[in-house]
Write a protein that holds these residues in place. Structure first.
Motif, mmCIF file in Angstrom:
data_model
loop_
_atom_site.group_PDB
_atom_site.id
_atom_site.type_symbol
_atom_site.label_atom_id
_atom_site.label_comp_id
_atom_site.label_asym_id
_atom_site.label_seq_id
_atom_site.Cartn_x
_atom_site.Cartn_y
_atom_site.Cartn_z
ATOM 1 N N GLN A 148 -4.390 -4.214 9.292
ATOM 2 C CA GLN A 148 -5.421 -3.209 9.019
ATOM 3 C C GLN A 148 -6.476 -3.828 8.104
ATOM 4 O O GLN A 148 -6.160 -4.296 6.998
ATOM 5 N N GLU A 170 -4.059 -5.726 5.656
ATOM 6 C CA GLU A 170 -2.665 -5.465 5.279
ATOM 7 C C GLU A 170 -1.805 -5.636 6.528
ATOM 8 O O GLU A 170 -2.127 -5.088 7.588
ATOM 9 N N LEU A 209 4.073 -3.501 9.897
ATOM 10 C CA LEU A 209 5.046 -3.766 10.952
ATOM 11 C C LEU A 209 5.072 -2.633 11.986
ATOM 12 O O LEU A 209 4.992 -1.462 11.629
ATOM 13 N N ARG A 210 5.187 -3.003 13.246
ATOM 14 C CA ARG A 210 5.299 -2.022 14.337
ATOM 15 C C ARG A 210 6.551 -2.313 15.143
ATOM 16 O O ARG A 210 6.897 -3.476 15.352
ATOM 17 N N ASN A 256 3.711 -6.256 2.617
ATOM 18 C CA ASN A 256 4.526 -5.309 1.816
ATOM 19 C C ASN A 256 5.882 -5.927 1.487
ATOM 20 O O ASN A 256 6.525 -6.533 2.344
ATOM 21 N N ARG A 285 -3.150 6.681 -1.015
ATOM 22 C CA ARG A 285 -3.960 7.511 -0.116
ATOM 23 C C ARG A 285 -3.770 9.003 -0.361
ATOM 24 O O ARG A 285 -4.606 9.813 0.030
ATOM 25 N N GLU A 312 -10.844 7.890 4.961
ATOM 26 C CA GLU A 312 -11.084 8.373 6.330
ATOM 27 C C GLU A 312 -12.521 8.831 6.540
ATOM 28 O O GLU A 312 -12.972 8.934 7.684
ATOM 29 N N PHE A 330 -8.829 4.563 8.047
ATOM 30 C CA PHE A 330 -9.206 4.826 9.432
ATOM 31 C C PHE A 330 -10.729 4.866 9.610
ATOM 32 O O PHE A 330 -11.226 4.745 10.730
#
Ligand SMILES: Nc1nc2c(ncn2[C@@H]2O[C@@H]3COP(=O)(O)O[C@H]4[C@@H](O)[C@H](n5cnc6c(=O)[nH]c(N)nc65)O[C@@H]4COP(=O)(O)O[C@H]3[C@H]2O)c(=O)[nH]1
Length: 699
Positions: free
Chosen positions: A461, A474, A477-478, A532, A618, A654, A673
């Motif tokens: 990101q 950053e 993980l997905r 992270n 956030r 955002e 975003f």
């Protein structure tokens, strides 16, 4: 028939009894081997016994003054003359070395021959043997502190040896053998049982084996064991009950102590799991009979580890004892509280209302009380601490008959309470079971994902400066589960932390990031990536060494990497944490404090940490325009960072309005975003190659 005769002859011949068969004139017709051996040893060799007359042998003894020989002769003649069926006589036959006794039995043998009589001579123990045996017995009884007693069935009197008096704490002057007096010295709860045992032995003649308590005159209670059997006189009448008595108080006390230890938690004195499970099973039975609901509470102390880390294990122990005492204080007599693990307690309240709604309300009220009891500040030897607890509740309604299942339900509910932010309670419901099943599936799936590859991917990101220049990204993980699809990191990261996979997962992320950085560097796309680091990964030994190894393998400079740590990481083992961070900083890695503002770190502590950046969480950014408190907190972070010479970045941006407000507050770097969500490596690479797209779209 002949075979039987041969067998009986052989038996007589080899019998240990000395056997002589005579006829009505006293002539010896047969002597067995034992008789020949014995007479050789005592009377010298006699060549042919069959030519001797037994009456003459007796007469010679009578003449030499042996009175028993006269009795024997008289008795044997009476049998021969048919005046009696048989005759027995105990007689001495002393040698110079020892005194011996024999038993003579004279029996007619009509089936063998008219007028024939068999004489059996059997040796008794010698007097010295008897004395020795008695002495041995007395010594052994003394060594074993065994009391020996005899109860005369005719006079109903007891005869005790000195150990009996010692066991009962009585003296012969006080106890004269009266049965009634003896019965009075028994513990009243055991008296009738012993009388029943005694009566059974006397009616069945089975040995007596009974344990009971006695009361000494001093009031002391002793446990004794008696064993006895009925004895009979020669005429076939039972005359005594003879037995032993053992003081088994020490044994019983040790057993009781062991039993207590086996069912007790030594730290808090509470019942342990074994005893608790037993009570839980009883509670299940009660509710199965439809009498009432019960409730099971699973209580886990929040952040207990911190107490141990800061105050040492003695402080932790002290705290556990205080909590146990408090919970116990609020309990009813029928409730059971147990410490099931380090900082985990379970409470069972077996009899709530028979109505479900009322029982649930009662359980909820009780959970509130538990939370309040735990929350109250605790003064320890060297400090005052405040702790909270997360409580899982499940109702016992008889539908579930397994204690273990109920425990799992309460445990699941407790985890839910923790997830809700701790210091609260949660009721078990079927949904939790489904969640637990999913958790197990994910745990298994995660292991497989790490083993076989292809399912895990790192997204990036972008992090941008106010000019829209990309300052970094950053790494996020997905996970694409083959059956369940995309699993959010908020779901699988905590699972990985709980099941111990986070270290492997974190190492994988760091290594992959290094590989990606190496690729971009070789393509002249320099960028800084934040990775992270979970608490567990940070605290694992060798964490930095592994990171160094990855950087070395991929020829990646530490200055192109940042590590994001949450405040919760920093609150554990503060001195070790500080040292760890210093080592990371010395390696050239920059440290970012993630989610800043959500933890409770003190400023004086933060000042000591070798950080490079504060990241505004956030949650503050989300409501910065509408919530004055969030805005106030967000505002202090850039000011603080500035004062400490640190950078600041806001995440979760955002909207343009949020970005503007943050900029006014002094924050000039953003992630959110508004710019881009986390992108695949290829998409992020496109953004890196053409940063103008960020300006072109959205902002
Ligand atoms: N609503 C909203 N959300 C935004 C916005 N911008 C970014 N986010 C999300 O905020 C999270 C930022 O990551 P985080 O605070 O470190 O929080 C991360 C981090 O704590 C953890 N995580 C992700 N990847 C890793 C990893 O590799 N290792 C470790 N230990 N934790 C990771 O999972 C958390 C969630 O990650 P993600 O789902 O990727 O969620 C990311 C990101 O997608 C925005 O404008 N609005």
């Amino acid at each position: 028939m002949e075979a039987v005769l041969e067998l009986s002859q052989a038996l007589v011949e080899h019998s240990a009894s000395h056997v002589v068969v005579i006829d009505e004139t006293g002539r010896i017709r047969y002597v067995n081997a034992a008789w020949i051996r014995f007479s050789r040893e005592n009377r010298g060799p006699v060549d042919d016994w069959t030519n001797q007359n037994y009456f003459d042998v007796c007469q010679r003894s009578i003449d030499s003054g042996d009175t028993s020989a006269a009795l024997a002769l008289h008795g044997i003649r009476a049998v021969i003359e048919g005046k009696c069926d048989d005759f027995t006589l105990e007689y001495p036959c002393h040698s110079p070395e020892e005194r011996r006794w024999f038993l003579l039995r004279a029996m007619p043998l009509p089936e063998v021959g008219q007028g024939l009589v068999a004489l059996y001579h059997d040796r008794f123990m010698s007097e010295s043997e008897l004395r020795q045996a008695k002495e041995r017995l007395a010594l052994a009884a003394d060594a074993g502190q065994i009391g020996i007693w005899e109860y005369d069935l005719e006079t109903h009197k007891l005869n005790w040896d000195h150990w009996m008096y010692r066991i009962y704490g009585l003296s012969p002057g006080v106890f004269d053998g009266e049965k009634a007096l003896w019965l009075r010295s028994l513990h009243e709860d055991d008296r009738s049982r012993l009388e029943t045992d005694l009566a059974r032995t006397l009616s069945t003649h089975q040995p007596l084996d009974s344990e009971f308590r006695i009361l000494r005159p001093s009031g002391e209670i002793r446990h004794v064991l008696i064993k006895a059997q009925v004895s009979w006189d020669r005429a076939g009448f039972r005359n005594h009950l003879t037995g032993i008595c053992l003081d088994i108080t020490d044994l019983r006390q040790a057993e009781a102590q062991m039993l207590e230890m086996a069912f007790q938690d030594p730290l808090t004195g509470l019942p342990n799991r074994v005893l608790f499970m037993d009570r839980l099973r009883q509670a299940i039975k009660i509710s199965q009979r439809g009498r009432s609901y019960g409730a099971l509470f699973y209580i886990d102390l929040d952040h207990f580890k911190r107490v141990n880390d800061t105050g040492g294990h003695s402080a932790g122990d002290e705290l556990l004892r205080v909590i146990a005492a408090r919970l116990k204080h609020d309990m009813r007599d029928e409730d059971t509280l147990c410490r099931i693990g380090g900082d985990e307690f379970i409470l069972l309240t077996p009899e709530l209302s028979p109505d479900h709604a009322t029982a649930a309300k009662q359980a909820s009220l009780l959970a509130g009380k538990i939370n309040a009891a735990v929350q109250h500040p605790i003064t320890l030897a060297r400090s005052r601490v405040k702790i909270s607890g997360s409580v899982g509740i499940t109702l016992i309604d008889g539908g579930i008959s397994s204690a273990e299942t109920l425990l799992v339900q309460a445990d699941l509910a407790m985890y839910k309470a923790k997830g809700k932010g701790r210091n609260t309670s949660h009721f078990y419901d079927a949904q939790l079971q489904a969640e637990a099943r999913r958790r197990r599936t994910l745990e298994k799936g995660l292991r497989a994902a790490l083993d076989c590859g292809g399912q895990l991917q790192i997204f990036y990101q972008p992090q941008v400066f106010e000019t829209m220049a990309i300052v970094g990204a950053e790494a996020l993980l997905r996970w694409q589960h083959p059956r369940l699809g995309s699993i959010p990191p908020q779901e699988f990261i905590p699972i990985a932390e709980d099941c111990g996979l986070i270290e492997e997962l974190g190492d994988w992320v760091f290594n992959q990031t290094c590989a990606q950085l190496a690729k971009w560097s070789s393509e002249h796309l320099p960028v800084k990536i934040s990775v992270n680091l979970s608490a567990r990964q940070f605290h694992q030994s060798g964490c930095l060494a592994k990171m160094r190894k990855s950087m070395k393998t991929w020829h990646v400079e530490a200055s192109s990497l940042k590590l994001e740590l949450t405040e919760s990481v920093l609150l554990e083992n503060t001195e070790d944490t500080l040292e760890n961070m210093k080592q990371m900083q010395l390696s050239g890695l920059q440290l970012v404090l993630d989610d800043f503002g959500t933890g409770y770190s003190s400023l004086s502590y933060l000042k000591r940490l070798p950080l490079s950046t504060f990241k505004i969480d956030r949650s503050f950014v989300r409501d910065i325009l509408t919530d004055a408190n969030d805005a106030a907190i967000a505002q202090t972070i850039p000011t603080l960072a500035d004062a400490m010479g640190l950078d600041v970045i806001a995440e979760g941006v955002e909207t343009k309005a949020q970005m503007e407000m943050l900029r006014e507050m002094g924050c000039h770097c953003f992630q959110g975003f508004l710019f881009r969500p986390a992108l695949s490596a290829e998409d992020f690479e496109r953004v890196l190659r053409d940063p103008g797209v960020l300006l072109g779209e959205g902002v």
